[in-house]
Design a protein around this motif. Structure first.
Motif: not given
Length: 286
Positions: A122-126, A132-136
């Motif tokens: 899961v950590v590697l998948a992040t 930029i997708v996580l910015l909002v």
């Protein structure tokens, strides 16, 4: 014995050795020009009058040195306040990233929980999720937590760095297991094993993470711009571009030079103290 690009018989030829040495010298000179050239030019421009920089940008002090640029940048542009903001922001981000990376890496590589492989995946998948997708959603979380214009808005998100966790985990996984078993036999618990055994053996990777964390925080622009709108708490990376239109070129370049001192010095210090071989000498006795 592995064979290189040149065989021993070719190395025996004086002509070949001279050609290779000349090629190495030229390559080293090119690397120095590309790597150190911009830094040296910025250092020169910081103490050069504006007209000299504009008319003869590559000349070496055609009309002398003007050290007043540094003093003007430090006082008039309030570099001292924003410099302190940058130091506080970078120090907090470094501490949060170091704590998260070492504890997570220790848990996954040394303690080895039952579902450690799944957690690692899961950590590697992040790493494949664009930031930029996580910015909002991250910004909305900070707003809802009332952390705008506080350094916590920069410190806490900095800890969610999967790359640091992965490299620390891989380093911990390669440490000698015999040392851990000996510590457990002597009665060391998980915390004592982490603090007294793992961390002292991990100075190289701590140095790497520290350099990455501080440099990344020092040059970060977009996120501090969003969560620190108050100029009084903004770091140099955000404040200097806003002040560029209001100050002379020589003063602005002097401010840029001052802001570059800490990352360069930090890298040199950590390179000398940590990024060297033999860090694990004596860890395991034969």
């Amino acid at each position: 014995m592995s064979r290189g690009l040149l065989s021993p018989s070719e190395w025996a030829s004086p002509r070949v050795r001279r050609s290779v040495r000349v090629l190495h010298g030229l390559l080293l000179a090119a690397l120095l020009v590309v790597g150190l050239g911009p830094v040296l030019w910025l250092a020169k421009a910081a103490v050069t009058p504006t007209q000299d920089t504009l008319r003869e940008p590559l000349a070496v002090f055609p009309h002398g040195i003007d050290l007043a640029n540094l003093a003007t940048a430090w006082t008039r542009v309030d570099i001292d306040r924003h410099f302190l903001n940058t130091v506080v922001m970078a120090a907090g981000s470094w501490l949060v990233q170091l704590v998260v990376a070492t504890t997570a890496g220790y848990a996954l590589a040394v303690l080895r929980p039952r579902y450690g492989g799944l957690i690692t995946g899961v950590v590697l998948a992040t790493l494949f999720v664009p930031s930029i997708v996580l910015l909002v959603p991250l910004y909305l979380t900070v707003v809802n937590a009332s952390m705008i214009n506080t350094f916590w808005a920069v410190w806490l998100p900095a800890g969610a760095n999967a790359f640091n966790v992965v490299i620390v985990q891989r380093f911990f996984a390669n440490l000698p297991r015999e040392v851990f078993e000996a510590a457990r036999v002597d009665g060391a618990g998980p915390f004592r094993l982490f603090w007294s055994v793992v961390l002292p053996m991990s100075r190289p990777i701590i140095g790497v993470v520290s350099v990455f964390a501080v440099v990344a925080s020092w040059k970060d622009f977009l996120w501090p711009l969003l969560v620190l709108p108050d100029p009084a708490v903004q770091p140099l990376s955000v404040r200097l571009p806003a002040l560029q239109r209001y100050v002379e070129l020589d003063v602005f370049l002097a401010a840029l030079a001052i802001s570059s001192v800490i990352p360069i010095a930090l890298f040199l210090v950590f390179q000398r103290l940590f990024l060297r071989g033999g860090a694990l000498e004596g860890a395991v006795k034969g």
